[in-house]
Every structure is written in C-alpha cells, then in structure tokens.
Design a protein around this motif. Structure first.
Motif, PDB file in Angstrom:
ATOM      1  N   LEU A 131      19.229  22.254  -2.056  1.00 16.07           N
ATOM      2  CA  LEU A 131      19.338  20.975  -2.750  1.00 16.07           C
ATOM      3  C   LEU A 131      18.105  20.113  -2.516  1.00 16.07           C
ATOM      4  O   LEU A 131      17.692  19.350  -3.404  1.00 16.07           O
ATOM      5  CB  LEU A 131      20.601  20.247  -2.305  1.00 16.07           C
ATOM      6  N   ASP A 132      17.493  20.222  -1.332  1.00 18.34           N
ATOM      7  CA  ASP A 132      16.236  19.515  -1.071  1.00 18.34           C
ATOM      8  C   ASP A 132      15.198  19.900  -2.120  1.00 18.34           C
ATOM      9  O   ASP A 132      14.466  19.047  -2.644  1.00 18.34           O
ATOM     10  CB  ASP A 132      15.694  19.862   0.317  1.00 18.34           C
ATOM     11  N   GLU A 133      15.109  21.216  -2.389  1.00 18.49           N
ATOM     12  CA  GLU A 133      14.120  21.698  -3.350  1.00 18.49           C
ATOM     13  C   GLU A 133      14.442  21.212  -4.764  1.00 18.49           C
ATOM     14  O   GLU A 133      13.544  20.781  -5.500  1.00 18.49           O
ATOM     15  CB  GLU A 133      14.074  23.229  -3.316  1.00 18.49           C
ATOM     16  N   LEU A 134      15.703  21.281  -5.147  1.00 18.38           N
ATOM     17  CA  LEU A 134      16.072  20.817  -6.486  1.00 18.38           C
ATOM     18  C   LEU A 134      15.794  19.325  -6.635  1.00 18.38           C
ATOM     19  O   LEU A 134      15.363  18.866  -7.700  1.00 18.38           O
ATOM     20  CB  LEU A 134      17.546  21.111  -6.759  1.00 18.38           C
ATOM     21  N   ALA A 135      16.032  18.573  -5.566  1.00 17.82           N
ATOM     22  CA  ALA A 135      15.801  17.125  -5.625  1.00 17.82           C
ATOM     23  C   ALA A 135      14.340  16.800  -5.887  1.00 17.82           C
ATOM     24  O   ALA A 135      14.031  15.780  -6.516  1.00 17.82           O
ATOM     25  CB  ALA A 135      16.260  16.478  -4.317  1.00 17.82           C
ATOM     26  N   ARG A 136      13.430  17.646  -5.395  1.00 17.41           N
ATOM     27  CA  ARG A 136      12.002  17.400  -5.620  1.00 17.41           C
ATOM     28  C   ARG A 136      11.624  17.573  -7.085  1.00 17.41           C
ATOM     29  O   ARG A 136      10.559  17.101  -7.502  1.00 17.41           O
ATOM     30  CB  ARG A 136      11.139  18.374  -4.797  1.00 17.41           C
ATOM     31  N   HIS A 137      12.462  18.256  -7.841  1.00 16.16           N
ATOM     32  CA  HIS A 137      12.095  18.606  -9.210  1.00 16.16           C
ATOM     33  C   HIS A 137      12.898  17.866 -10.258  1.00 16.16           C
ATOM     34  O   HIS A 137      12.868  18.228 -11.430  1.00 16.16           O
ATOM     35  CB  HIS A 137      12.257  20.118  -9.409  1.00 16.16           C
ATOM     36  N   ARG A 138      13.619  16.808  -9.860  1.00 11.77           N
ATOM     37  CA  ARG A 138      14.348  16.034 -10.852  1.00 11.77           C
ATOM     38  C   ARG A 138      14.183  14.548 -10.563  1.00 11.77           C
ATOM     39  O   ARG A 138      14.032  14.136  -9.405  1.00 11.77           O
ATOM     40  CB  ARG A 138      15.829  16.424 -10.876  1.00 11.77           C
ATOM     41  N   PRO A 139      14.195  13.723 -11.606  1.00 10.79           N
ATOM     42  CA  PRO A 139      14.082  12.278 -11.399  1.00 10.79           C
ATOM     43  C   PRO A 139      15.372  11.708 -10.836  1.00 10.79           C
ATOM     44  O   PRO A 139      16.448  12.314 -10.947  1.00 10.79           O
ATOM     45  CB  PRO A 139      13.809  11.750 -12.813  1.00 10.79           C
ATOM     46  N   GLY A 140      15.277  10.562 -10.212  1.00 10.24           N
ATOM     47  CA  GLY A 140      16.463   9.903  -9.703  1.00 10.24           C
ATOM     48  C   GLY A 140      16.884  10.448  -8.358  1.00 10.24           C
ATOM     49  O   GLY A 140      16.078  10.943  -7.573  1.00 10.24           O
ATOM     50  N   GLN A 141      18.185  10.393  -8.087  1.00 13.77           N
ATOM     51  CA  GLN A 141      18.728  10.759  -6.794  1.00 13.77           C
ATOM     52  C   GLN A 141      19.698  11.919  -6.916  1.00 13.77           C
ATOM     53  O   GLN A 141      20.588  11.916  -7.771  1.00 13.77           O
ATOM     54  CB  GLN A 141      19.463   9.576  -6.154  1.00 13.77           C
ATOM     55  N   LEU A 142      19.525  12.902  -6.046  1.00 20.34           N
ATOM     56  CA  LEU A 142      20.486  13.973  -5.851  1.00 20.34           C
ATOM     57  C   LEU A 142      21.019  13.786  -4.440  1.00 20.34           C
ATOM     58  O   LEU A 142      20.308  13.997  -3.459  1.00 20.34           O
ATOM     59  CB  LEU A 142      19.805  15.336  -6.006  1.00 20.34           C
ATOM     60  N   ARG A 143      22.271  13.366  -4.322  1.00 21.80           N
ATOM     61  CA  ARG A 143      22.803  12.933  -3.033  1.00 21.80           C
ATOM     62  C   ARG A 143      23.864  13.904  -2.528  1.00 21.80           C
ATOM     63  O   ARG A 143      24.689  14.408  -3.294  1.00 21.80           O
ATOM     64  CB  ARG A 143      23.376  11.520  -3.155  1.00 21.80           C
ATOM     65  N   TYR A 144      23.848  14.170  -1.207  1.00 21.27           N
ATOM     66  CA  TYR A 144      24.764  15.126  -0.614  1.00 21.27           C
ATOM     67  C   TYR A 144      24.814  14.902   0.887  1.00 21.27           C
ATOM     68  O   TYR A 144      23.889  14.360   1.490  1.00 21.27           O
ATOM     69  CB  TYR A 144      24.322  16.571  -0.903  1.00 21.27           C
ATOM     70  N   ASP A 145      25.916  15.330   1.473  1.00 24.20           N
ATOM     71  CA  ASP A 145      26.130  15.228   2.908  1.00 24.20           C
ATOM     72  C   ASP A 145      25.689  16.543   3.541  1.00 24.20           C
ATOM     73  O   ASP A 145      26.340  17.581   3.381  1.00 24.20           O
ATOM     74  CB  ASP A 145      27.615  14.970   3.182  1.00 24.20           C
ATOM     75  N   ARG A 146      24.586  16.525   4.259  1.00 24.52           N
ATOM     76  CA  ARG A 146      24.010  17.748   4.806  1.00 24.52           C
ATOM     77  C   ARG A 146      24.987  18.453   5.750  1.00 24.52           C
ATOM     78  O   ARG A 146      25.125  19.674   5.716  1.00 24.52           O
ATOM     79  CB  ARG A 146      22.697  17.449   5.532  1.00 24.52           C
TER      80      ARG A 146
END
Length: 336
Positions: A262-277
């Motif tokens: 999910l860290d990697e996907l978050a780098r490639h999309r605008p806005g926020q991708l939020r999750y509880d690690r």
C-alpha cells in the motif's frame, strides 16, 4: 445577496480548492494565482474564501493515522449553512488533500526547483546531453550537473532508472542523501525512501561511495539499502522482472507485507490512501499490480483478500482496512 448567488460563489470557491490540489506543479501554481485574483475581484469572494479556509482549519484533525476520528470534519460541514453545505461537501476531499500536501511535503520547494520532475502517477524519460537516458518514476525530482570532468545526477526525491552512456573521460555519479553511486556499467535503479537509498543493479556494476567507509561494489542482480550507517548486505533479486516492471509500469511483489504494498500504491496516486499498518501487517502479498491504474490495483487486492475492505470515499480519499481479521500468514497471488 440571494441564496442562489451565495451558493454560486461557494461553488466557485470549492472549484478553486479542487484546482489547488492538482498533481502537476505548474497547474497548482496557476491555480494559486487564479485563486488570488478571484478573491481580489469581489469582497464576497474573499469572504467565501475565508469561510473555506476556516473549514480547512477544522479539517486538520483528520490528517493522521488511518482510522482516525472524522467527527471534526462532519461537524465542520454541519456548521455550514444548509444552502452552502452541498457545494462545500464536494470540496472536502480536495481540502483534505491540500492539508496532506502541506503537512507532508516538506521537500516541496526542492522538488519545484529541480531540473527534471515527474508528477504523481506519471513516468518521464529524458535523454541527457551525453546520451544517457534517465527515467523518472512517480513524484520524482533530480538535478543535473555535468562538467568537463564529471557527470552528476542528484536524486532529490523519488526513484530513477539510469541507462548510462559510456564516456571514459567523465565518470557518471548519482548523488543521493546517503551516498555517491559511481557507475561502472550501464543500467540500474536508485530510490530515495524513508531515510535510505536503495540501489538495484540491472547490468554491470556500481561503486557505492560513502564517507568514512570503503567502497562497496554492487553487481548485476544485487540490491543494497544504504543508510547513514553504511551500505547494507547485498541481496539477490530478479533483475529481468524489475526491468519488465519499469517498462510496463507495474509493481511486482513477492511475499511482502500488505502495508508495504500500500505504501507503493500511495506513491502513485493523488490524495490519501489511509490504512492501519498494525491491523494489516499479517497479510503477505505476492502479486503483479498496475501502477498506471491504482484503483484497479486495489480491486485486485480486494479480489485476492476477501477479508479486506476498500472504501473509496472520493477519488482523493481511500481507506483500506480488515474488519474481520484474516489468519496470520495469509497470502495471495495475482499474475497478469
């Protein structure tokens, strides 16, 4: 002023907030200038902007770990007059994005001033003056310094694929925050991430040069993570798969924790991708995911891990969690 006029101005303010969240730096700069001119054109515009900025201030408590309390955001909207709530609600996601960018992008000035840049979710390939090719991954910036004696590429942020043109008279170096990487061959990738530089060799060799440390030679098919403490152990990886992933803009993972994916996907999309690690750490992933379409990547994860829940509240705010925890060691595979 009639309610219709009030609603129209509120809608215009919301439109400007959306424009301020553009992924391209030039578009954001143009939006900032346009927003300033719009506010100056009419006192009512300035008042609407102040109201919107007040809403942004109340939304600041939303920024933080996944699963945080969103009640302040709802309360902020509830406090807005009913006639304006509809227009402002559409801008809440963009407001969150503006806050996230302002709070997290401490290196933004360096990014904006860099010689070469790539926006979030885009790749850009440049042929340099010496014939070398440089591909910038998502949200990446570099500076160039070529002289008669050396060729330097400074990685400001992000990840690059380097294909070096031979020039025996001028060494080619990639400078990161942790090391100078002297190319002795042609193809390799360098990533700046979490206080470390990750070097992955595709062809030939690179010498890792560190202050107070002997040079470390990294050969094709080897990867090392470099920190202030020095170069880490040399680890083997599949160089052909990495090259294919760069060519096809894919993320190839083999038995990695879901939060890292999910860290990697978050780098490639605008806005926020939020999750509880902590909640998702037990889920391990083996997959090939498209980075050109992170919505599809999330859907593939959902298809492979039915215990997951993906909530796309807006394009700019996506939440991932696992309400019914899967068993430890859960894994899934997706091969395209």
């Amino acid at each position: 002023m009639s309610r219709a006029q009030t609603d129209n101005i509120a809608g215009q303010a919301a439109h400007w907030i959306v424009q301020l969240s553009a992924g391209d730096a030039r578009a954001r700069d143009a939006a900032q200038a346009g927003f300033a001119a719009w506010k100056a054109a009419d006192p009512r515009h300035a008042a609407a902007a102040a109201s919107m900025e007040g809403l942004l201030g109340q939304l600041q408590s939303v920024h933080g770990p996944a699963g945080g309390d969103t009640r302040p955001a709802r309360a902020a909207l509830a406090a807005v007059a009913p006639g304006r709530r509809r227009q402002l609600a559409g801008a809440v996601a963009a407001a969150m994005l503006v806050l996230a960018v302002g709070l997290a992008a401490s290196d933004r000035p360096a990014y904006l001033l860099a010689d070469l840049r790539s926006p979030t979710g885009q790749w850009r390939t440049h042929t340099l003056a010496d014939g070398s090719r440089l591909t910038l991954g998502s949200d990446t910036a570099v500076n160039l310094r070529f002289t008669g004696g050396e060729r330097h590429v400074q990685l400001v942020q992000g990840e690059i694929l380097v294909e070096v043109a031979k020039d025996a008279r001028r060494p080619f170096l990639v400078d990161s925050r942790q090391a100078a990487l002297r190319a002795l061959g042609t193809r390799f990738t360098v990533r700046q991430h979490d206080g470390a530089t990750v070097l992955s060799m595709l062809e030939s060799k690179v010498a890792v040069q560190l202050p107070r440390h002997a040079d470390t030679m990294v050969a094709a098919g080897q990867r090392t993570r470099i920190t202030a403490a020095g170069a880490g152990p040399l680890e083997p990886f599949d160089a052909a798969s990495l090259q294919d992933a760069w060519r096809a803009h894919q993320l190839v993972v083999d038995d990695r924790p879901l939060p890292e994916v999910l860290d990697e996907l978050a780098r490639h999309r605008p806005g926020q991708l939020r999750y509880d690690r902590a909640q998702l750490a037990h889920i391990r992933v083996a997959a090939v995911l498209p980075l050109d379409d992170t919505d599809q990547a999330l859907q593939l994860l959902l298809d492979n891990f039915p215990q997951l829940r993906v909530r796309m509240l807006t394009r700019y705010l996506v939440m991932v969690d696992a309400p019914a925890h899967g068993s430890a060691g859960t894994s899934g595979k997706n091969k395209k």
